[in-house]
Design an enzyme around this catalytic site. Sequence first.
Site, PDB file in Angstrom:
ATOM      1  CB  THR A 153      -0.988   0.035   1.185  1.00 29.90           C
ATOM      2  OG1 THR A 153      -1.956  -0.970   0.988  1.00 29.90           O
ATOM      3  CG2 THR A 153      -1.708   1.361   1.290  1.00 29.90           C
ATOM      4  N   GLY A 162     -10.794  -2.570   1.087  1.00 29.80           N
ATOM      5  CA  GLY A 162     -10.165  -2.175   2.350  1.00 29.80           C
ATOM      6  C   GLY A 162     -10.450  -0.721   2.689  1.00 29.80           C
ATOM      7  N   GLY A 186      -2.397  -0.413   6.754  1.00 29.79           N
ATOM      8  CA  GLY A 186      -2.515  -1.373   7.845  1.00 29.79           C
ATOM      9  C   GLY A 186      -3.670  -2.308   7.602  1.00 29.79           C
ATOM     10  N   GLY A 203      -6.915  -3.129   7.041  1.00 30.13           N
ATOM     11  CA  GLY A 203      -8.017  -2.275   6.617  1.00 30.13           C
ATOM     12  C   GLY A 203      -9.308  -2.455   7.397  1.00 30.13           C
TER      13      GLY A 203
HETATM   14  N1  ASP Z   1      -4.922  -1.046   4.277  1.00 29.11           N
HETATM   15  C1  ASP Z   1      -4.827  -1.884   3.105  1.00 29.11           C
HETATM   16  C2  ASP Z   1      -6.040  -2.747   2.993  1.00 29.11           C
HETATM   17  O1  ASP Z   1      -6.533  -3.209   4.014  1.00 29.11           O
HETATM   18  C3  ASP Z   1      -3.643  -2.765   3.102  1.00 29.11           C
HETATM   19  C4  ASP Z   1      -2.338  -2.127   3.425  1.00 29.11           C
HETATM   20  O2  ASP Z   1      -2.274  -1.020   3.927  1.00 29.11           O
HETATM   21  O3  ASP Z   1      -1.316  -2.776   3.161  1.00 29.11           O
HETATM   22  O4  ASP Z   1      -6.457  -3.022   1.890  1.00 29.11           O
END
Ligand code: ASP
Length: 316
Positions: A182, A212, A234, A236
């Site tokens: 991300t 997410g 993070g 999500g």
């Molecule tokens: N927050 C993102 C999600 O849950 C994933 C990430 O931040 O790596 O899709």
Amino acid sequence: MQKISIAIHGGAGTILKEDMTPALEEAYRHGLSEALQAGYAVLENGGTAINSVKAAVVVLEDNPLFNAGKGSVFTKKGLNEMDAAIMDGSTLEAGAIAGVRNIRNPVELAEEVMLHSGHVFLSGKGANDFAIRQGIKLESDDYFYSQYRYDQWREIRDSDLYQLDHKNDKLVGLLKGKKFGTVGAVACDGDGNIAAATSTGGMTNKRFGRIGDSPMIGIGTYANNKTCAISCTGHGEIFIKAVAAYDVSCLMEYKNMSLQHACEEVVLKKLVVLNGEGGLIGMDAKGNAALVFNSAGMYRGLKNSDGQNEVAIYGD
Ligand code: ASP
């Protein structure tokens, strides 16, 4: 002209020096620096915060190391479905897309939604149709293929496990793995306007059109000149329950907290109580930045007209 500043992230999670080779670490640092320079160059040339965050995120989307654009992870069906959002703190205009395929730079499509769709949030086939109509750059499935992401998916594709690019197996039963991804950026331009953008491939082996926090305005992405611009990374599902980005803004608006204090309140207290691993980057309209995470590390960078210019990966 007031202070100009940009902060970026490339995902947070169990990022440990012992899992990294010197060459890989160098590649991550280089990728972060390139994005930081691209975003800062826009500000330095008198460009807007919104163009700055877009420029930085495009560079990260084009880099296969990060879970966004080219480096997006595979879904349960072996596809790449991407989410992204962008928001302009000076107008509260926002654009977001979820579950799109074959889009080279999802952040550009999010901006196109903001500018020309008459809506804020488009998903799936409709978003793809809009992309085609607007002449957004498309790529074949091959463009998004990498052996690394494919192997990551192959390991768990026959199970009900899903894999964030963050991991804490102790905290989340269904999660597996420890890869990182991300991307996002927040910036403050010379006119004191701020903006935020976030882009992601989501989680490996995700099913059922899972979306997410990243593309959700007020959750993974938010910007308001009155308070802050925020981009999250993070787990999500937990960030959604915590209404993470807008919560930082509310703490500043209604409780008069500083940006740093508000970010710490959400990331180090609220999310921790909910077992939400990850972090966020924030910017206020004076160009102050905060980069806060509760995981072992977060790929991140900060550059401003006070002379700060740094990228970092691990915790202290
Ligand atoms: N927050 C993102 C999600 O849950 C994933 C990430 O931040 O790596 O899709």
